[in-house]
Design a protein around this motif. Structure first.
Motif, PDB file in Angstrom:
ATOM      1  N   ASN A 203       0.833  -1.213   0.000  1.00  0.00           N
ATOM      2  CA  ASN A 203       0.000   0.000   0.000  1.00  0.00           C
ATOM      3  C   ASN A 203       0.863   1.257   0.000  1.00  0.00           C
ATOM      4  N   GLU A 204       2.125   1.110  -0.486  1.00  0.00           N
ATOM      5  CA  GLU A 204       3.058   2.232  -0.480  1.00  0.00           C
ATOM      6  C   GLU A 204       3.653   2.547  -1.849  1.00  0.00           C
ATOM      7  N   ILE A 205       3.921   1.506  -2.658  1.00  0.00           N
ATOM      8  CA  ILE A 205       4.701   1.676  -3.879  1.00  0.00           C
ATOM      9  C   ILE A 205       3.812   1.617  -5.117  1.00  0.00           C
ATOM     10  N   LEU A 206       3.953   2.630  -5.979  1.00  0.00           N
ATOM     11  CA  LEU A 206       3.299   2.664  -7.285  1.00  0.00           C
ATOM     12  C   LEU A 206       4.386   2.710  -8.342  1.00  0.00           C
ATOM     13  N   LYS A 207       4.437   1.674  -9.176  1.00  0.00           N
ATOM     14  CA  LYS A 207       5.458   1.603 -10.218  1.00  0.00           C
ATOM     15  C   LYS A 207       4.846   1.963 -11.576  1.00  0.00           C
ATOM     16  N   ILE A 208       5.333   3.069 -12.123  1.00  0.00           N
ATOM     17  CA  ILE A 208       4.950   3.470 -13.478  1.00  0.00           C
ATOM     18  C   ILE A 208       6.206   3.853 -14.258  1.00  0.00           C
ATOM     19  N   ASP A 209       7.297   3.164 -13.891  1.00  0.00           N
ATOM     20  CA  ASP A 209       8.576   3.514 -14.504  1.00  0.00           C
ATOM     21  C   ASP A 209       8.672   3.097 -15.967  1.00  0.00           C
ATOM     22  N   HIS A 210       7.706   2.321 -16.465  1.00  0.00           N
ATOM     23  CA  HIS A 210       7.725   1.929 -17.879  1.00  0.00           C
ATOM     24  C   HIS A 210       7.304   3.065 -18.806  1.00  0.00           C
ATOM     25  N   PHE A 211       6.777   4.156 -18.238  1.00  0.00           N
ATOM     26  CA  PHE A 211       6.505   5.324 -19.081  1.00  0.00           C
ATOM     27  C   PHE A 211       6.896   6.651 -18.437  1.00  0.00           C
ATOM     28  N   LEU A 212       7.335   6.632 -17.183  1.00  0.00           N
ATOM     29  CA  LEU A 212       7.565   7.901 -16.503  1.00  0.00           C
ATOM     30  C   LEU A 212       9.021   8.193 -16.163  1.00  0.00           C
ATOM     31  N   ASN A 213       9.707   7.239 -15.534  1.00  0.00           N
ATOM     32  CA  ASN A 213      11.029   7.607 -15.014  1.00  0.00           C
ATOM     33  C   ASN A 213      12.128   6.565 -15.211  1.00  0.00           C
ATOM     34  N   HIS A 214      11.911   5.603 -16.068  1.00  0.00           N
ATOM     35  CA  HIS A 214      13.006   4.701 -16.464  1.00  0.00           C
ATOM     36  C   HIS A 214      12.955   4.584 -17.988  1.00  0.00           C
TER      37      HIS A 214
ATOM     38  N   ILE B 277      11.106   6.248 -20.953  1.00  0.00           N
ATOM     39  CA  ILE B 277      10.388   7.522 -21.098  1.00  0.00           C
ATOM     40  C   ILE B 277       9.840   7.655 -22.510  1.00  0.00           C
ATOM     41  N   GLU B 278       8.581   8.032 -22.598  1.00  0.00           N
ATOM     42  CA  GLU B 278       7.951   8.289 -23.891  1.00  0.00           C
ATOM     43  C   GLU B 278       8.010   9.793 -24.135  1.00  0.00           C
ATOM     44  N   PRO B 279       8.876  10.241 -25.046  1.00  0.00           N
ATOM     45  CA  PRO B 279       9.090  11.678 -25.220  1.00  0.00           C
ATOM     46  C   PRO B 279       7.816  12.474 -25.525  1.00  0.00           C
ATOM     47  N   GLY B 280       6.960  11.952 -26.388  1.00  0.00           N
ATOM     48  CA  GLY B 280       5.737  12.679 -26.729  1.00  0.00           C
ATOM     49  C   GLY B 280       4.831  12.856 -25.519  1.00  0.00           C
ATOM     50  N   PHE B 281       4.689  11.791 -24.739  1.00  0.00           N
ATOM     51  CA  PHE B 281       3.855  11.853 -23.544  1.00  0.00           C
ATOM     52  C   PHE B 281       4.478  12.788 -22.511  1.00  0.00           C
ATOM     53  N   MET B 282       5.800  12.692 -22.343  1.00  0.00           N
ATOM     54  CA  MET B 282       6.489  13.580 -21.402  1.00  0.00           C
ATOM     55  C   MET B 282       6.309  15.032 -21.828  1.00  0.00           C
ATOM     56  N   GLN B 283       6.349  15.286 -23.121  1.00  0.00           N
ATOM     57  CA  GLN B 283       6.156  16.651 -23.614  1.00  0.00           C
ATOM     58  C   GLN B 283       4.754  17.161 -23.310  1.00  0.00           C
ATOM     59  N   ARG B 284       3.757  16.298 -23.462  1.00  0.00           N
ATOM     60  CA  ARG B 284       2.374  16.722 -23.171  1.00  0.00           C
ATOM     61  C   ARG B 284       2.212  17.021 -21.677  1.00  0.00           C
ATOM     62  N   MET B 285       2.810  16.201 -20.833  1.00  0.00           N
ATOM     63  CA  MET B 285       2.736  16.456 -19.391  1.00  0.00           C
ATOM     64  C   MET B 285       3.473  17.752 -19.046  1.00  0.00           C
ATOM     65  N   ALA B 286       4.646  17.952 -19.647  1.00  0.00           N
ATOM     66  CA  ALA B 286       5.427  19.164 -19.377  1.00  0.00           C
ATOM     67  C   ALA B 286       4.682  20.408 -19.833  1.00  0.00           C
ATOM     68  N   ARG B 287       4.002  20.302 -20.949  1.00  0.00           N
ATOM     69  CA  ARG B 287       3.229  21.446 -21.456  1.00  0.00           C
ATOM     70  C   ARG B 287       2.142  21.835 -20.453  1.00  0.00           C
ATOM     71  N   GLU B 288       1.490  20.821 -19.879  1.00  0.00           N
ATOM     72  CA  GLU B 288       0.430  21.083 -18.894  1.00  0.00           C
ATOM     73  C   GLU B 288       1.011  21.676 -17.613  1.00  0.00           C
ATOM     74  N   ILE B 289       2.151  21.156 -17.162  1.00  0.00           N
ATOM     75  CA  ILE B 289       2.824  21.738 -15.990  1.00  0.00           C
ATOM     76  C   ILE B 289       3.189  23.191 -16.272  1.00  0.00           C
ATOM     77  N   ALA B 290       3.715  23.454 -17.460  1.00  0.00           N
ATOM     78  CA  ALA B 290       4.140  24.813 -17.825  1.00  0.00           C
ATOM     79  C   ALA B 290       2.962  25.781 -17.808  1.00  0.00           C
TER      80      ALA B 290
END
Length: 198
Positions: free
Chosen positions: A25-36, A38-51
């Motif tokens: 109930n502590e660990i969430l693994k999404i490293d297959h698309f987030l932090n190991h 990385i899908e550049p297009g998806f990361m760009q869309r997330m970064a655009r929203e953060i920006a």
């Protein structure tokens, strides 16, 4: 027009719910698309929203932590057209003067020293912190402290994913730093991530 700082990004929330691997109930693994991986297009869309959410704070610089903060930090910096600096965790040989913090690592165990050269944090800068995950807030709080010690202003802290059942969000708000998130995980129960829908 007022921009919501924490409204869920549907694409990210959907992928967490469909693809996230929950351990205990502590660990969430999404490293297959987030932090190991990385899908550049998806990361760009997330970064655009953060920006979009960070623009109102008028940051002069993005500050993040090695290593998993570099990809979102760099993409957000690109969207905002500002420089990015990252705290070095694995190569503490940073030119002096420098500012450092020792951070307990609950996921990796032990402690990590993070160092930033003061050469790149010149007094008066408006700094936005960007990272992939917000959990207990130790790394983010260390980045806020480093920013303040360099006589810069931490204007906001932004994360792709936050565990809202942990203390990180509250710690940052208590330090006077607005928090920006794209997905808030309210609980990890029975192998599933329960996301905030509001």
């Amino acid at each position: 027009m007022t921009v919501s700082l924490n409204s869920p990004m549907p694409e990210l929330a959907d992928r967490i719910e469909r693809e996230g691997i929950v351990q205990g109930n502590e660990i969430l693994k999404i490293d297959h698309f987030l932090n190991h991986r990385i899908e550049p297009g998806f990361m760009q869309r997330m970064a655009r929203e953060i920006a979009v959410r960070l623009r109102q704070f008028k940051p002069d610089m993005i500050l993040t932590a090695e290593a998993s903060g570099i990809a979102p930090g760099l993409m957000v910096a690109l969207e905002l057209d500002v420089p990015m600096v990252y705290g070095k965790k694995y190569h503490p040989d940073v030119e002096i003067p420098s500012i450092s913090r020792v951070i307990p690592s609950p996921t990796k165990g032990g402690q990590v020293k993070m160092v930033v050269s003061q050469k790149y944090l010149t007094p008066g800068l408006r700094v936005a912190i960007v990272d992939d995950f917000l959990s207990n807030g130790r790394t983010a709080t260390a980045l806020v402290e480093i920013t303040k010690e360099a006589n810069c202003t931490p204007v906001a802290a932004a994360f792709l994913v936050a565990k809202s059942f942990k203390q990180g969000h509250k710690m940052l708000e208590a330090a006077g730093v607005p928090v920006v998130t794209l997905a808030q995980v309210d609980a990890l129960i029975d192998g599933k991530a329960i996301l905030h829908k509001g």
